[in-house]
Design a protein around this motif. Sequence first.
Motif, PDB file in Angstrom:
ATOM      1  N   ASP A 100      20.883  -8.778  10.460  1.00  0.00           N
ATOM      2  CA  ASP A 100      21.830  -9.129  11.589  1.00  0.00           C
ATOM      3  C   ASP A 100      22.548  -8.005  12.249  1.00  0.00           C
ATOM      4  O   ASP A 100      23.296  -8.206  13.114  1.00  0.00           O
ATOM      5  N   ASP A 101      22.044  -6.974  11.831  1.00  0.00           N
ATOM      6  CA  ASP A 101      22.743  -5.653  12.394  1.00  0.00           C
ATOM      7  C   ASP A 101      22.027  -5.151  13.662  1.00  0.00           C
ATOM      8  O   ASP A 101      20.895  -4.406  13.711  1.00  0.00           O
ATOM      9  N   MET A 102      22.744  -5.399  14.690  1.00  0.00           N
ATOM     10  CA  MET A 102      22.535  -5.209  16.207  1.00  0.00           C
ATOM     11  C   MET A 102      22.652  -3.758  16.458  1.00  0.00           C
ATOM     12  O   MET A 102      22.263  -3.325  17.628  1.00  0.00           O
ATOM     13  N   ASN A 103      23.146  -2.963  15.539  1.00  0.00           N
ATOM     14  CA  ASN A 103      23.722  -1.526  15.915  1.00  0.00           C
ATOM     15  C   ASN A 103      22.467  -0.647  15.043  1.00  0.00           C
ATOM     16  O   ASN A 103      22.331   0.634  15.381  1.00  0.00           O
ATOM     17  N   ARG A 104      21.737  -1.209  14.299  1.00  0.00           N
ATOM     18  CA  ARG A 104      20.737  -0.328  13.478  1.00  0.00           C
ATOM     19  C   ARG A 104      19.607   0.269  14.391  1.00  0.00           C
ATOM     20  O   ARG A 104      19.296  -0.479  15.397  1.00  0.00           O
ATOM     21  N   LYS A 105      19.276   1.331  14.371  1.00  0.00           N
ATOM     22  CA  LYS A 105      18.330   2.170  15.049  1.00  0.00           C
ATOM     23  C   LYS A 105      17.192   1.335  14.914  1.00  0.00           C
ATOM     24  O   LYS A 105      16.783   1.252  13.879  1.00  0.00           O
ATOM     25  N   VAL A 106      16.514   1.033  16.105  1.00  0.00           N
ATOM     26  CA  VAL A 106      15.039   0.568  15.992  1.00  0.00           C
ATOM     27  C   VAL A 106      14.161   1.108  17.204  1.00  0.00           C
ATOM     28  O   VAL A 106      14.446   1.029  18.213  1.00  0.00           O
ATOM     29  N   LEU A 107      12.890   1.843  16.570  1.00  0.00           N
ATOM     30  CA  LEU A 107      12.374   2.423  17.532  1.00  0.00           C
ATOM     31  C   LEU A 107      11.023   1.790  17.686  1.00  0.00           C
ATOM     32  O   LEU A 107      10.250   1.141  17.121  1.00  0.00           O
ATOM     33  N   PHE A 108      10.638   1.557  19.009  1.00  0.00           N
ATOM     34  CA  PHE A 108       9.545   0.948  19.406  1.00  0.00           C
ATOM     35  C   PHE A 108       8.280   1.786  20.126  1.00  0.00           C
ATOM     36  O   PHE A 108       8.743   2.898  20.736  1.00  0.00           O
ATOM     37  N   TYR A 109       7.042   1.584  19.572  1.00  0.00           N
ATOM     38  CA  TYR A 109       6.001   2.646  20.029  1.00  0.00           C
ATOM     39  C   TYR A 109       4.699   1.784  20.172  1.00  0.00           C
ATOM     40  O   TYR A 109       4.772   0.815  19.718  1.00  0.00           O
ATOM     41  N   CYS A 110       3.787   2.333  20.650  1.00  0.00           N
ATOM     42  CA  CYS A 110       2.112   1.870  20.744  1.00  0.00           C
ATOM     43  C   CYS A 110       1.307   3.055  20.955  1.00  0.00           C
ATOM     44  O   CYS A 110       1.143   3.522  19.820  1.00  0.00           O
ATOM     45  N   MET A 111       0.923   3.467  22.197  1.00  0.00           N
ATOM     46  CA  MET A 111       0.087   4.374  22.210  1.00  0.00           C
ATOM     47  C   MET A 111       0.702   5.451  23.734  1.00  0.00           C
ATOM     48  O   MET A 111       1.519   4.648  24.270  1.00  0.00           O
ATOM     49  N   GLU A 112       0.195   6.117  23.842  1.00  0.00           N
ATOM     50  CA  GLU A 112       0.610   6.900  25.259  1.00  0.00           C
ATOM     51  C   GLU A 112       0.169   6.246  26.117  1.00  0.00           C
ATOM     52  O   GLU A 112      -0.877   5.621  26.092  1.00  0.00           O
ATOM     53  N   ASN A 113       1.150   6.388  27.192  1.00  0.00           N
ATOM     54  CA  ASN A 113       0.612   5.378  28.286  1.00  0.00           C
ATOM     55  C   ASN A 113       0.559   4.158  28.203  1.00  0.00           C
ATOM     56  O   ASN A 113      -0.051   3.513  28.615  1.00  0.00           O
ATOM     57  N   CYS A 114       1.615   3.381  27.448  1.00  0.00           N
ATOM     58  CA  CYS A 114       1.275   2.140  27.135  1.00  0.00           C
ATOM     59  C   CYS A 114       2.678   1.516  27.281  1.00  0.00           C
ATOM     60  O   CYS A 114       3.908   1.508  26.512  1.00  0.00           O
ATOM     61  N   TRP A 115       2.716   0.498  28.212  1.00  0.00           N
ATOM     62  CA  TRP A 115       3.774  -0.373  28.698  1.00  0.00           C
ATOM     63  C   TRP A 115       4.114  -1.253  27.806  1.00  0.00           C
ATOM     64  O   TRP A 115       5.138  -2.078  27.964  1.00  0.00           O
ATOM     65  N   MET A 116       3.530  -1.429  26.725  1.00  0.00           N
ATOM     66  CA  MET A 116       3.727  -2.662  25.727  1.00  0.00           C
ATOM     67  C   MET A 116       5.036  -2.232  25.005  1.00  0.00           C
ATOM     68  O   MET A 116       5.924  -3.114  24.911  1.00  0.00           O
ATOM     69  N   SER A 117       5.184  -1.139  24.508  1.00  0.00           N
ATOM     70  CA  SER A 117       6.241  -0.457  23.833  1.00  0.00           C
ATOM     71  C   SER A 117       7.512  -0.363  24.862  1.00  0.00           C
ATOM     72  O   SER A 117       8.503  -0.952  24.368  1.00  0.00           O
TER      73      SER A 117
END
Length: 173
Positions: free
Chosen positions: A118-135
Amino acid sequence: MAVLFATMATAVSAAETVPEPAGYRMEEYRAPVPGTLKGATVVTTDETIALWKDKSAVFVDVLPHDPKPANLPAGTIWKEKVRENIPGSIWLPNVGYGVINKETEAYFRKGLTSRLGDDMNRKVLFYCMENCWMSWNAAKRAVEWGYRSVLWYPFGTDGWVAAKQPTQRNEPY
């Protein structure tokens, strides 16, 4: 190698000219991305490596995945695509589309909760590939859900591999 660095330099200059949309990207998900994401922090490859090494962020890969169709004719050969991503990542495929249904939203929220609690302050990093709008879309959605330490790594596994960092085979959550 020079070609790869030229590609990344081009991506950086493209990111500087792509405006950040007000809403989600709804089509052409493999295209130049903006250099910003309101409410999130855009991180470089060096920053991403540091976050990974000190384990200070939860890494979320959102590359889409096509599961084996349930009704393939007998004898059909299905070759599962292998995903090599940043070690320790949770892979939540298909959550980065511009519109997601209730089942996908529930899956996305459950995946985040499995790593963040439930930690809304924890760092969360999103990625996919280069030039990818999914992330970009997935990170934007997390910001809208109230996560306060959202990081977006626009170079994804392409930037990670170019920096000669390790990868591991992963399966969808």
